[in-house]
Motif scaffolding. Structure first.
Motif, PDB file in Angstrom:
ATOM      1  N   CYS A  14      -4.831  -3.536  -2.090  1.00  0.00           N
ATOM      2  CA  CYS A  14      -4.011  -4.258  -1.105  1.00  0.00           C
ATOM      3  C   CYS A  14      -4.752  -4.451   0.217  1.00  0.00           C
ATOM      4  O   CYS A  14      -4.342  -3.918   1.265  1.00  0.00           O
ATOM      5  CB  CYS A  14      -2.700  -3.518  -0.859  1.00  0.00           C
ATOM      6  N   GLY A  45      -1.956   0.001   1.646  1.00  0.00           N
ATOM      7  CA  GLY A  45      -3.198  -0.700   1.356  1.00  0.00           C
ATOM      8  C   GLY A  45      -4.377  -0.078   2.082  1.00  0.00           C
ATOM      9  O   GLY A  45      -4.302   1.048   2.597  1.00  0.00           O
ATOM     10  N   LYS A 115      -8.663 -10.946  -2.596  1.00  0.00           N
ATOM     11  CA  LYS A 115      -7.214 -10.914  -2.886  1.00  0.00           C
ATOM     12  C   LYS A 115      -6.447 -10.201  -1.769  1.00  0.00           C
ATOM     13  O   LYS A 115      -5.689  -9.250  -2.000  1.00  0.00           O
ATOM     14  CB  LYS A 115      -6.958 -10.244  -4.246  1.00  0.00           C
ATOM     15  N   LYS A 117      -3.934  -9.110   1.244  1.00  0.00           N
ATOM     16  CA  LYS A 117      -2.492  -9.091   1.449  1.00  0.00           C
ATOM     17  C   LYS A 117      -2.130  -9.430   2.889  1.00  0.00           C
ATOM     18  O   LYS A 117      -0.984  -9.793   3.175  1.00  0.00           O
ATOM     19  CB  LYS A 117      -1.926  -7.715   1.094  1.00  0.00           C
ATOM     20  N   PHE A 147       0.018 -14.466   2.197  1.00  0.00           N
ATOM     21  CA  PHE A 147      -0.415 -13.229   2.850  1.00  0.00           C
ATOM     22  C   PHE A 147       0.130 -13.250   4.276  1.00  0.00           C
ATOM     23  O   PHE A 147       0.411 -14.315   4.829  1.00  0.00           O
ATOM     24  CB  PHE A 147      -1.940 -13.069   2.837  1.00  0.00           C
TER      25      PHE A 147
END
Length: 309
Positions: A14, A45, A115, A117, A147
């Motif tokens: 995350c 995360g 990827k 967040k 995001f």
């Protein structure tokens, strides 16, 4: 902290990211980092800083007078680790990289590779070709790729907006007090002790001549400084001169040499670190060696009082 060179084969839980040069990791950066860590923690995360090597201005403006750097990559890694960042990603900055639009950067790197967040940006941060990636444009991409986007407010110290530029300006005039206040820690240089002309030995102030490890590293203005000298994790008091030594030399070469108080070990070939505490005076030419020696004794007395306080 894990350090990654590039974005291939990275697995981060995350990721919450911030992006910047982080040259001279200062109190303004510290606020962004704290916010970054809090946002990452809130979603279970990990905090991620994306930085660049070399400094973008070195690539974009190669004919410009040497910009110099406040923080070498090695120093940056040490400082960011102390701040508790989970991941540091170093991207090689090239002209080709600079031509990448902010849309492509977000899609190809932040989304496809990492990827992410969340993204935390400074109050005036822009990136991508022509610095088109401002907060409003990034918000559109945040909505598209799902995001969260956070903008850090401006950080001020004594009603002054802290920035790397202001630190450079203070360093250029030897205002170490301001430099250290804006950084939140002492400005430092690291380098190898090399052979000099042994002129200091002749007047009772043997100095260690320092060859700074990274030639891009900015030195404070010419003058005499109160310093702390770190040698293999031991800390000593000292006074350092940056200048051309006009009383004893006429070669015009700027040198960086430190006299370490109560110290008589052989340092040749060793790497030492200098922490700047304050500037005592500017450099000037004396009438003779005796006048220089007398001034150095006064400097030492003043520095010892300063460092004790």
């Amino acid at each position: 902290m894990k350090v990654h060179y590039g974005v291939e084969n990275i697995e981060i839980k995350c990721p919450v990211v911030t992006i910047g040069s982080f040259d001279g990791v200062h109190l303004g950066h510290a606020c962004v980092i704290q916010h970054l860590k809090e946002k990452a923690s809130s979603i279970d995360g990990e905090s991620v800083i994306i930085s660049f090597e070399p400094h973008p201005r070195e690539v974009l403006y190669p004919r410009e007078q040497k910009i110099g750097i406040l923080t070498t990559l090695e120093e940056k890694i040490i400082i960011l680790e102390k701040y508790g960042v989970d991941h540091l990603i170093i991207l090689k900055f090239t002209l080709e990289f600079a031509q990448q639009s902010y849309n492509d950067f977000v899609k190809k790197i932040l989304i496809d590779k990492l990827k992410i967040k969340g993204l935390v940006v400074g109050y005036d941060h822009r990136f991508g070709k022509d610095r088109a990636g401002n907060f409003e444009n990034l918000q559109e991409l945040a909505n598209e790729y799902v995001f969260f986007l956070e903008k850090e407010v401006v950080f001020e110290e004594d009603d002054v907006n802290v920035s790397s530029t202001k630190i450079r300006n203070a360093l250029a005039v030897g205002d170490i007090t301001t430099v250290n206040r804006f950084l939140g820690y002492p400005y430092s240089i690291t380098g190898e002790v090399v052979y000099g002309h042994h002129l200091g030995h002749k007047i009772g102030f043997p100095t260690a001549n320092i060859q700074v490890s990274d030639e891009r590293k900015l030195l404070p203005a010419i003058g005499v400084y109160a310093v702390k000298v770190i040698i293999e994790q031991e800390i000593f008091n000292g006074m350092l001169n940056i200048g051309i030594r006009p009383t004893v030399s006429n070669d015009g070469q700027v040198s960086c040499e430190v006299y370490i108080f109560d110290f008589n070990r052989d340092l040749y070939g060793k790497t030492i670190t200098i922490n700047f505490i304050d500037r005592v005076r500017g450099e000037r030419k004396f009438n003779d060696i005796e006048e220089l020696r007398a001034q150095l004794q006064k400097d030492q007395e003043k520095i010892l009082k300063l460092l004790k306080s």
